[in-house]
Design a protein around this motif. Structure first.
Motif, PDB file in Angstrom:
ATOM      1  N   PRO A   9       0.754  -7.123  -4.992  1.00 30.30           N
ATOM      2  CA  PRO A   9       2.015  -7.254  -5.735  1.00 30.30           C
ATOM      3  C   PRO A   9       2.843  -8.304  -5.007  1.00 30.30           C
ATOM      4  O   PRO A   9       2.603  -8.577  -3.824  1.00 30.30           O
ATOM      5  N   ILE A  10       3.793  -8.881  -5.693  1.00 35.41           N
ATOM      6  CA  ILE A  10       4.700  -9.777  -4.971  1.00 35.41           C
ATOM      7  C   ILE A  10       5.862  -8.922  -4.488  1.00 35.41           C
ATOM      8  O   ILE A  10       6.391  -8.092  -5.216  1.00 35.41           O
ATOM      9  N   TYR A  12       9.411  -7.540  -3.045  1.00 33.56           N
ATOM     10  CA  TYR A  12      10.849  -7.769  -3.191  1.00 33.56           C
ATOM     11  C   TYR A  12      11.391  -8.272  -1.866  1.00 33.56           C
ATOM     12  O   TYR A  12      10.993  -7.759  -0.807  1.00 33.56           O
ATOM     13  N   ASP A  49       8.798 -11.595  -4.910  1.00 34.73           N
ATOM     14  CA  ASP A  49       9.493 -11.334  -6.166  1.00 34.73           C
ATOM     15  C   ASP A  49      10.975 -11.517  -5.852  1.00 34.73           C
ATOM     16  O   ASP A  49      11.566 -10.680  -5.175  1.00 34.73           O
ATOM     17  N   GLY A 260       0.606  -0.483  -5.193  1.00 32.64           N
ATOM     18  CA  GLY A 260       0.917   0.862  -4.739  1.00 32.64           C
ATOM     19  C   GLY A 260       1.078   1.745  -5.973  1.00 32.64           C
ATOM     20  O   GLY A 260       1.358   1.243  -7.067  1.00 32.64           O
ATOM     21  N   ASP A 262       3.375   3.479  -7.027  1.00 35.34           N
ATOM     22  CA  ASP A 262       4.687   3.466  -7.665  1.00 35.34           C
ATOM     23  C   ASP A 262       4.795   2.427  -8.777  1.00 35.34           C
ATOM     24  O   ASP A 262       5.688   2.515  -9.610  1.00 35.34           O
ATOM     25  N   TRP A 292       2.409   5.176   2.526  1.00 32.45           N
ATOM     26  CA  TRP A 292       2.573   5.630   3.906  1.00 32.45           C
ATOM     27  C   TRP A 292       3.887   6.388   3.972  1.00 32.45           C
ATOM     28  O   TRP A 292       4.926   5.872   3.561  1.00 32.45           O
ATOM     29  N   MET A 299       8.010   5.635   3.075  1.00 27.56           N
ATOM     30  CA  MET A 299       8.691   4.775   4.014  1.00 27.56           C
ATOM     31  C   MET A 299       9.459   3.702   3.237  1.00 27.56           C
ATOM     32  O   MET A 299       8.898   3.051   2.371  1.00 27.56           O
TER      33      MET A 299
HETATM   34  N1  MSP Z   1       8.256  -6.550  -6.675  1.00 26.28           N
HETATM   35  C1  MSP Z   1       7.559  -5.394  -7.093  1.00 26.28           C
HETATM   36  C2  MSP Z   1       6.134  -5.723  -7.448  1.00 26.28           C
HETATM   37  C3  MSP Z   1       5.964  -6.790  -8.507  1.00 26.28           C
HETATM   38  S1  MSP Z   1       4.291  -7.171  -8.755  1.00 26.28           S
HETATM   39  C4  MSP Z   1       4.277  -8.092 -10.107  1.00 26.28           C
HETATM   40  C5  MSP Z   1       7.545  -4.351  -5.956  1.00 26.28           C
HETATM   41  N2  MSP Z   1       7.813  -4.799  -4.731  1.00 26.28           N
HETATM   42  S2  MSP Z   1       7.927  -3.883  -3.410  1.00 26.28           S
HETATM   43  O1  MSP Z   1       8.245  -4.774  -2.349  1.00 26.28           O
HETATM   44  O2  MSP Z   1       8.825  -2.812  -3.653  1.00 26.28           O
HETATM   45  O3  MSP Z   1       6.553  -3.220  -3.202  1.00 26.28           O
HETATM   46  C6  MSP Z   1       5.421  -4.019  -3.022  1.00 26.28           C
HETATM   47  C7  MSP Z   1       4.228  -3.200  -2.642  1.00 26.28           C
HETATM   48  O4  MSP Z   1       4.432  -2.549  -1.388  1.00 26.28           O
HETATM   49  C8  MSP Z   1       3.915  -2.128  -3.662  1.00 26.28           C
HETATM   50  O5  MSP Z   1       2.536  -2.111  -3.925  1.00 26.28           O
HETATM   51  C9  MSP Z   1       4.321  -0.871  -2.953  1.00 26.28           C
HETATM   52  O6  MSP Z   1       3.582   0.233  -3.370  1.00 26.28           O
HETATM   53  C10 MSP Z   1       4.008  -1.227  -1.511  1.00 26.28           C
HETATM   54  N3  MSP Z   1       4.714  -0.338  -0.611  1.00 26.28           N
HETATM   55  C11 MSP Z   1       6.055  -0.307  -0.355  1.00 26.28           C
HETATM   56  N4  MSP Z   1       6.304   0.783   0.435  1.00 26.28           N
HETATM   57  C12 MSP Z   1       5.158   1.455   0.655  1.00 26.28           C
HETATM   58  C13 MSP Z   1       4.792   2.507   1.494  1.00 26.28           C
HETATM   59  N5  MSP Z   1       5.677   3.214   2.172  1.00 26.28           N
HETATM   60  N6  MSP Z   1       3.452   2.773   1.614  1.00 26.28           N
HETATM   61  C14 MSP Z   1       2.495   1.989   1.018  1.00 26.28           C
HETATM   62  N7  MSP Z   1       2.825   0.998   0.251  1.00 26.28           N
HETATM   63  C15 MSP Z   1       4.144   0.883  -0.204  1.00 26.28           C
HETATM   64  O7  MSP Z   1       7.293  -3.200  -6.242  1.00 26.28           O
END
Ligand code: MSP
Length: 647
Positions: A9-10, A12, A49, A260, A262, A292, A299
């Motif tokens: 994913p990209i 944030y 993102d 992930g 979510d 995680w 987290m």
């Molecule tokens: N920007 C969106 C994704 C857009 S994709 C077209 C986003 N970003 S995020 O930064 O919130 O999350 C990015 C990735 O990190 C996701 O796959 C998310 O599940 C993963 N993780 C963020 N916190 C996490 C944990 N605590 N454990 C494992 N992965 C998790 O959603």
């Protein structure tokens, strides 16, 4: 040549990277490395993102522009990936001009085709998740609808927006799931998706009139494209989608899109529907991993439980983290992180099992064969078991079962450790059984070379060190070769520093708790300063100009003044900020009549967190002098325009 296109994913950028983000990227990198070794042409895509209200708000909070904020945070991500050995082929940023242009073209095409149309949307909107919330979401004691994802109170929004005709894709999606039952991994999550879509899909609003920091809708700049529409298409714009010559065709559809759990709905429902609308195939597989957790909670920085990978990296290096994350849990399942569990895993598997094995083999070869060891021609011990291991290891990796593959590899490492104990090479040396001694060490050396090959995708730094000490210059050959492939005839070892020094967990935790304690004390000190009586405070607390700039103040005009039932000091004021009309509450009733206020211009602080008082939300604060408990406002003359910033 077979191709393998894998994406993360990209991320944030309203947050700096933590261990949870690191997990997704490491899984992606490990898969990319594995498929490269298998002789495939690989494209590993990641990025950031960068649009949306969260970023807009985070930037506002810091008093800087969104672009400045995202430029800064992106460097944190890129820097961490370099340190962690995450080797991507392309890093896309949604604020890139190319991405913006390509998304606008896609939007226009769908508009022309009738898959996008304009309408009015009213709904409960979660500002934090940037999502409208359904009518089935929970409600708090005051009747506020709460976001089912983050639990925060939602706002009611009504706006003219563009919709994507998602409802028209319900049947096609269901047919697609039916024909591709392995589309979502793990299987259980596929069921979740099917049951969500079977319930019927509503059209999706894909623009916002309230968000400034986003991609403008072509021909209608009062609207920006919703972050998820913008973000999901990164997987195609990064490949040059919409450009002449169709460069993207080389890679699409992706083999694996890692996410992930979510963000499953976005990737397994909206994304394939968007793709169908532009007449493209959905990706082959959406691999949805678990979270995680820390103390059973996801987290995240907002919860204050995010782990900074750099602190752990100081102790165990990037491969220690990579190994732990990949080995500890199967993809798909949540893992609970504890420092004890982390260091226990690293000490036992890496310092003991692997580290000691490498040291012993290296030490004995240098001691007993200082001139070099020449391999015998015959088949050696541990070879058959290696071939079997390699077969199963590859099988697991092809199915993204990385933890199982590593478990098997460690089974072999321990077999090698037992082999040393059983053969007692030191005894063979003492007894002058030189041929037998050579065979034993030769078996161990070539087995260790094989281990180095298999370690490479998950632990590239360590594999590199082991292989270099054995005189292997190249990283693994296609398909990892067999043990015999490209074997040198004579082996002369390079000395190797211990790979993984043991970490004293108690010491680490003591150090950490000291640091945590200091942090806590500092925070408490700050809190005390805030609550202490005036005379106890330092005479002058200076703030920097940047801190001052965080406060956004403007000239506002009072449009309406209303009483609040039962409140004798408070007014409810409707004010014009120049850019919007807001409602604020002000404790000025004892000083001013309604007539004295209507039409007057005064200073209002606009970026104060909204507060609910007596059932009304106050979105800002008026500034007034406190003259012995009574408010005195400095009014501006008529000719000062509304919305003028106070600087
Ligand atoms: N920007 C969106 C994704 C857009 S994709 C077209 C986003 N970003 S995020 O930064 O919130 O999350 C990015 C990735 O990190 C996701 O796959 C998310 O599940 C993963 N993780 C963020 N916190 C996490 C944990 N605590 N454990 C494992 N992965 C998790 O959603």
């Amino acid at each position: 040549m077979e191709r393998f296109f894998v994406t993360t994913p990209i991320y944030y950028v309203n947050d700096v990277p933590h261990l949870g983000h690191t997990y997704t990227s490491i899984v992606g990198d490990t898969l990319a490395r594995f498929h490269r070794v298998m002789g495939r042409e690989v494209f590993y895509l990641t990025g950031t993102d960068e649009h949306g209200q969260k970023i807009e708000k985070a930037a506002e909070k810091r008093g800087i522009t969104p672009q400045l904020l995202v430029d800064e945070v992106v460097e944190r991500f890129k820097g961490l990936w370099t340190k962690m050995g995450v080797q991507y082929d392309y890093f896309i940023r949604t604020s890139d001009e190319l991405h913006v242009r390509r998304v606008q073209r896609i939007f226009q095409r769908l508009l022309d085709k009738g898959d996008i149309y304009k309408g009015t949307y009213t709904g409960n909107y979660c500002v934090s998740c940037e999502l409208y919330i359904g009518e089935d979401s929970p409600v708090d004691a005051q009747g506020n609808r709460l976001c089912p994802d983050c639990g925060r109170v939602t706002e009611t929004l009504s706006e003219e927006v563009y919709f994507f005709r998602l409802s028209a894709y319900t049947e096609r999606l269901l047919r697609f799931y039916w024909e591709n039952p392995g589309f979502v991994v793990p299987e259980g999550r596929m069921n979740e998706v099917v049951s969500f879509v079977s319930g019927g899909l509503r059209d999706l609003s894909i623009t916002r009139s309230t968000v400034k920091w986003g991609i403008p809708v072509p021909g209608d700049p009062s609207q920006t494209i919703y972050v998820w529409f913008d973000a999901l298409f990164n997987y195609l714009t990064a490949l040059g989608y919409t450009e002449e010559g169709d460069p993207w065709k080389k890679w699409w559809p992706a083999q694996v899109q890692l996410i992930g759990k979510d963000i499953l709905r976005f990737h397994a429902v909206f994304w394939p529907a968007f793709l169908m609308a532009v007449d493209l195939e959905p990706p082959k597989k959406i691999v949805s991993h678990g979270w995680w957790l820390v103390d059973k909670e996801k987290m995240s920085k907002s919860k204050g439980n995010a782990l900074n990978p750099e602190i752990l990296m100081d102790k165990v290096g990037p491969d220690g983290i990579r190994y732990f994350l990949l080995r500890e849990i199967p993809l798909g399942i949540d893992g609970n992180f504890s420092h004890e569990g982390f260091f226990h895993r690293v000490n036992s598997d890496l310092a003991n099992d692997l580290g000691n094995l490498v040291n012993r083999i290296g030490g004995m070869t240098v001691r007993y064969f200082p001139e070099g060891l020449t391999l015998p021609k015959k088949e050696l011990d541990l070879e058959k078991e290696y071939d079997e291991l390699r077969r199963l290891f590859v099988e697991d990796f092809e199915e993204c079962r990385i933890n199982r593959a590593l478990e098997k590899l460690w089974g072999y490492i321990n077999l090698m450790n037992r082999y040393i104990v059983q053969k007692e090479p030191w005894k063979l040396s003492k007894e002058g059984k030189n041929e037998e001694l050579r065979d034993v060490l030769a078996s161990l050396l070539i087995a260790l070379r094989g281990v180095g090959f298999l370690l490479y995708p998950a632990m590239p730094f360590t594999a590199g060190k082991i292989l270099a000490s054995l005189g292997v210059e190249k990283t693994p050959s296609p398909s990892f070769g067999g043990l015999r492939e490209g074997l040198p005839s004579t082996w002369k070892l390079q000395p190797l520093e211990p790979l993984f020094p043991r970490v004293d967990v108690e010491e680490f935790l003591a150090e950490k708790s000291e640091i945590d304690k200091e942090k806590k004390e500092k925070m408490e000190e700050k809190r005390e300063e805030k609550t202490a009586p005036a005379e106890a405070q330092p005479p002058k607390e200076l703030i920097s100009i940047d801190e001052f700039r965080k406060a956004k103040m403007v000239v506002a005009q009072i449009l309406e003044v209303n009483d609040i039932e039962g409140a004798d000091k408070l007014y409810r004021l409707k004010i014009d900020l120049g850019t919007e009309i807001r409602e604020i509450l002000g404790g000025i009733k004892l000083s001013y009549s309604r007539e004295e206020l209507v039409g007057k211009k005064l200073i209002v602080l606009t970026n104060l967190e909204p507060r609910k008082i007596r059932g009304f939300v106050s979105s800002g604060m008026l500034l007034a002098a406190n003259v012995e408990g009574k408010a005195t406002i400095a009014f501006f003359p008529e000719n000062v325009p509304v919305g003028t910033p106070i600087t």
